[in-house]
Design an enzyme around this catalytic site. Sequence first.
Site, mmCIF file in Angstrom:
data_model
loop_
_atom_site.group_PDB
_atom_site.id
_atom_site.type_symbol
_atom_site.label_atom_id
_atom_site.label_comp_id
_atom_site.label_asym_id
_atom_site.label_seq_id
_atom_site.Cartn_x
_atom_site.Cartn_y
_atom_site.Cartn_z
ATOM 1 N N GLY A 12 38.368 -39.934 -28.639
ATOM 2 C CA GLY A 12 38.718 -40.082 -27.227
ATOM 3 C C GLY A 12 37.902 -41.173 -26.567
ATOM 4 N N GLY A 14 38.197 -41.861 -23.262
ATOM 5 C CA GLY A 14 38.290 -41.624 -21.814
ATOM 6 C C GLY A 14 36.885 -41.667 -21.223
ATOM 7 N N PHE A 15 36.687 -40.950 -20.117
ATOM 8 C CA PHE A 15 35.392 -40.999 -19.438
ATOM 9 C C PHE A 15 34.258 -40.505 -20.330
ATOM 10 C CE2 PHE A 15 38.142 -41.131 -15.728
ATOM 11 C CZ PHE A 15 37.511 -42.113 -14.982
ATOM 12 N N GLY A 16 34.487 -39.353 -20.975
ATOM 13 C CA GLY A 16 33.428 -38.754 -21.784
ATOM 14 C C GLY A 16 33.125 -39.597 -23.019
ATOM 15 N N VAL A 80 44.130 -38.173 -33.784
ATOM 16 C CA VAL A 80 43.463 -37.147 -34.595
ATOM 17 C C VAL A 80 44.370 -35.916 -34.635
ATOM 18 C CG1 VAL A 80 41.498 -35.564 -34.638
ATOM 19 C CG2 VAL A 80 41.157 -37.998 -34.219
ATOM 20 N N GLU A 176 47.641 -36.793 -3.279
ATOM 21 C CA GLU A 176 47.523 -38.259 -3.293
ATOM 22 C C GLU A 176 48.878 -38.900 -3.577
ATOM 23 O OE1 GLU A 176 42.786 -38.662 -4.245
ATOM 24 O OE2 GLU A 176 44.140 -38.966 -5.909
ATOM 25 N N ASP A 300 37.021 -32.741 -20.148
ATOM 26 C CA ASP A 300 38.048 -31.771 -19.745
ATOM 27 C C ASP A 300 38.336 -30.722 -20.807
ATOM 28 O OD1 ASP A 300 38.324 -33.098 -17.404
ATOM 29 O OD2 ASP A 300 40.386 -33.768 -17.727
ATOM 30 N N ALA A 315 36.039 -36.386 -13.549
ATOM 31 C CA ALA A 315 35.487 -37.511 -14.294
ATOM 32 C C ALA A 315 33.959 -37.429 -14.414
ATOM 33 C CB ALA A 315 35.895 -38.810 -13.605
ATOM 34 N N GLN A 316 33.266 -37.000 -13.334
ATOM 35 C CA GLN A 316 31.802 -36.964 -13.371
ATOM 36 C C GLN A 316 31.283 -36.014 -14.445
ATOM 37 O OE1 GLN A 316 29.094 -38.430 -12.314
ATOM 38 N NE2 GLN A 316 30.389 -40.002 -11.408
HETATM 39 C C1 LIG Z 1 46.312 -38.162 -12.061
HETATM 40 C C2 LIG Z 1 44.864 -37.763 -12.178
HETATM 41 C C3 LIG Z 1 44.002 -37.910 -11.101
HETATM 42 C C4 LIG Z 1 42.662 -37.555 -11.202
HETATM 43 N N1 LIG Z 1 41.840 -37.741 -10.124
HETATM 44 C C5 LIG Z 1 40.524 -37.489 -10.241
HETATM 45 C C6 LIG Z 1 39.628 -37.780 -9.177
HETATM 46 O O1 LIG Z 1 40.040 -38.252 -8.112
HETATM 47 N N2 LIG Z 1 38.296 -37.532 -9.364
HETATM 48 C C7 LIG Z 1 37.835 -37.020 -10.550
HETATM 49 O O2 LIG Z 1 36.622 -36.843 -10.702
HETATM 50 N N3 LIG Z 1 38.648 -36.714 -11.562
HETATM 51 C C8 LIG Z 1 39.970 -36.940 -11.440
HETATM 52 N N4 LIG Z 1 40.820 -36.662 -12.487
HETATM 53 C C9 LIG Z 1 40.257 -35.992 -13.674
HETATM 54 C C10 LIG Z 1 39.528 -36.961 -14.586
HETATM 55 O O3 LIG Z 1 40.330 -38.110 -14.816
HETATM 56 C C11 LIG Z 1 39.208 -36.228 -15.876
HETATM 57 O O4 LIG Z 1 38.334 -35.165 -15.551
HETATM 58 C C12 LIG Z 1 38.556 -37.140 -16.901
HETATM 59 O O5 LIG Z 1 39.454 -38.164 -17.276
HETATM 60 C C13 LIG Z 1 38.145 -36.336 -18.116
HETATM 61 O O6 LIG Z 1 37.551 -37.189 -19.041
HETATM 62 P P1 LIG Z 1 37.661 -36.879 -20.598
HETATM 63 O O7 LIG Z 1 36.853 -37.913 -21.283
HETATM 64 O O8 LIG Z 1 37.384 -35.448 -20.850
HETATM 65 O O9 LIG Z 1 39.210 -37.073 -20.957
HETATM 66 P P2 LIG Z 1 40.167 -38.308 -20.699
HETATM 67 O O10 LIG Z 1 39.595 -39.277 -19.741
HETATM 68 O O11 LIG Z 1 41.502 -37.725 -20.417
HETATM 69 O O12 LIG Z 1 40.205 -39.033 -22.114
HETATM 70 C C14 LIG Z 1 40.765 -38.437 -23.237
HETATM 71 C C15 LIG Z 1 41.009 -39.534 -24.263
HETATM 72 O O13 LIG Z 1 41.292 -38.920 -25.502
HETATM 73 C C16 LIG Z 1 42.395 -39.561 -26.125
HETATM 74 N N5 LIG Z 1 43.011 -38.560 -26.992
HETATM 75 C C17 LIG Z 1 43.499 -37.356 -26.618
HETATM 76 N N6 LIG Z 1 43.940 -36.692 -27.695
HETATM 77 C C18 LIG Z 1 43.728 -37.494 -28.764
HETATM 78 C C19 LIG Z 1 43.967 -37.367 -30.170
HETATM 79 N N7 LIG Z 1 44.519 -36.265 -30.696
HETATM 80 N N8 LIG Z 1 43.617 -38.386 -30.981
HETATM 81 C C20 LIG Z 1 43.066 -39.521 -30.470
HETATM 82 N N9 LIG Z 1 42.812 -39.687 -29.156
HETATM 83 C C21 LIG Z 1 43.129 -38.687 -28.324
HETATM 84 C C22 LIG Z 1 43.266 -39.993 -24.954
HETATM 85 O O14 LIG Z 1 44.122 -41.061 -25.320
HETATM 86 C C23 LIG Z 1 42.227 -40.399 -23.917
HETATM 87 O O15 LIG Z 1 41.887 -41.752 -24.023
HETATM 88 C C24 LIG Z 1 42.167 -37.012 -12.411
HETATM 89 C C25 LIG Z 1 43.027 -36.855 -13.500
HETATM 90 C C26 LIG Z 1 44.360 -37.232 -13.394
HETATM 91 C C27 LIG Z 1 45.279 -37.076 -14.576
#
Ligand SMILES: Cc1cc2nc3c(=O)[nH]c(=O)nc-3n(C[C@H](O)[C@H](O)[C@H](O)COP(=O)(O)OP(=O)(O)OC[C@H]3O[C@@H](n4cnc5c(N)ncnc54)[C@H](O)[C@@H]3O)c2cc1C
Length: 418
Positions: A12, A14-16, A80, A176, A300, A315-316
């Site tokens: 992943g 994403g943020f984490g 994955v 939003e 998440d 995100a935080q």
């Molecule tokens: C529309 C929307 C608005 C939001 N607004 C806010 C906000 O205003 N403030 C806030 O704090 N938070 C907000 N959030 C929540 C925030 O974006 C999430 O909490 C944050 O992205 C979580 O980070 P993460 O790293 O856990 O997962 P993510 O950022 O979702 O990253 C997950 C990554 O894993 C990858 N992935 C997933 N499954 C697989 C797999 N099987 N194999 C390979 N790669 C994979 C994905 O492609 C992605 O790149 C919002 C979310 C959404 C959807």
Amino acid sequence: MTPNKPVVVIVGGGFGGLAAARTLKNAPVDVVLIDRSNHHVFQPLLYQVATSVLAPGQIATPIRGALGKNKSTIVILGTVVDIQTGARNVIVDTEDRSGIPVHYDYLILATGVRESYFGHDEFREHAPGLKTLADAVALRNRILLAFEMAEGSEDPARRQDLLTFVMVGAGPTGVEMASAIAVLIKSTLKRDFRRVDPRSARIVLADRSDRVLGAFSPDLSAAAQRRLESLGVELLLGKSVEAIGETGVTIGGQHIETKTVIWTAGVAPSPAGKWLKAETDKGGRVRVRGDLSVVFVVGDTAYLEQNGKPLPGVAQVALQQGKYAAKVISARVQDEPSPAPFRYFDKGNLAVVGKGFAVLQTGKVKLSGFMAWLVWAAIHIQFLATTNLRLSVLVQWMWTYLTSQRGSRLIVKHHGDK
Ligand SMILES: Cc1cc2nc3c(=O)[nH]c(=O)nc-3n(C[C@H](O)[C@H](O)[C@H](O)COP(=O)(O)OP(=O)(O)OC[C@H]3O[C@@H](n4cnc5c(N)ncnc54)[C@H](O)[C@@H]3O)c2cc1C
């Protein structure tokens, strides 16, 4: 890979995942980051792509570019599908091969969430969600196409169906999205069309809870509610969705004819818990200990309580947990003492309700209106992944704020695609 160097696999970007990879930049490890997309998305601004304020490239950045300075990091584009915890392999499917094992010494899972239709997966076909850049572009197409089709239609009833937009779920994303569609229509599209009046559009925001933005205090949620109403958003609160189909949506016994329903309600975690055969909460998030390990699950898809309450999916949390997991691994490989158990530092909640208005709640501070919107704008710019994105979004916002113009009103699809 370097012989004898431990390999940290991060699933992943994403943020984490990105925060973890960046924190490991100078650690004595090799890092393999696997993502099914080639880009990191700033999800909090997805709704601005869906409503034509920003272009996709302004809220996303290639993962390879974001980690360009991490010389010991390899990026793999793949999905994955499983984890062999005994053999310490991650199983990856790529475009041309399936089931490729990638070995790890340490594993960080940061795979986020997907939509949950609360057991009604049949809703998915007619009510897409907003999680990825592709979702945002598809929604942008849908919203803009609805106006194009209404402009060409001779049938007033069909025109009204086309210009009815229903959001299911009145959390931050629904609020939003609904307010951004209202602003798009009232300030931008009204200049573009001659036969239909975009201002006749109906925007409905529904939730089974009896107030919007349930995570905020009642007075801030009332302020957001008043603002939504002043933008012309119709609120259907305290009512559940019963059906979503070809002709529209039924909420609390009332059928609303519409061609556009957007699912902004529930989320379910990635299948990380299943891959690990680990203990999960009832929603499926992996229960982690204070050092975040089963393996290391962050963001998440992880479930961790603090002061008796589960941490929110924001995100935080993902950023702070990603950094923390990287620090624990870094300490372990260098035989240094582990950091103290993870504590989330809560910086508060923010949500935008249309142009120049936001609600903010942090500690005892509660704010609604323009000042809260300025804080929202500053924070979102600060947390975009690269300087390029920060500058581009800042200039675009200033331009849109002053002129109400939205240059990204593009319908991008193959001719013949639905
Ligand atoms: C529309 C929307 C608005 C939001 N607004 C806010 C906000 O205003 N403030 C806030 O704090 N938070 C907000 N959030 C929540 C925030 O974006 C999430 O909490 C944050 O992205 C979580 O980070 P993460 O790293 O856990 O997962 P993510 O950022 O979702 O990253 C997950 C990554 O894993 C990858 N992935 C997933 N499954 C697989 C797999 N099987 N194999 C390979 N790669 C994979 C994905 O492609 C992605 O790149 C919002 C979310 C959404 C959807």
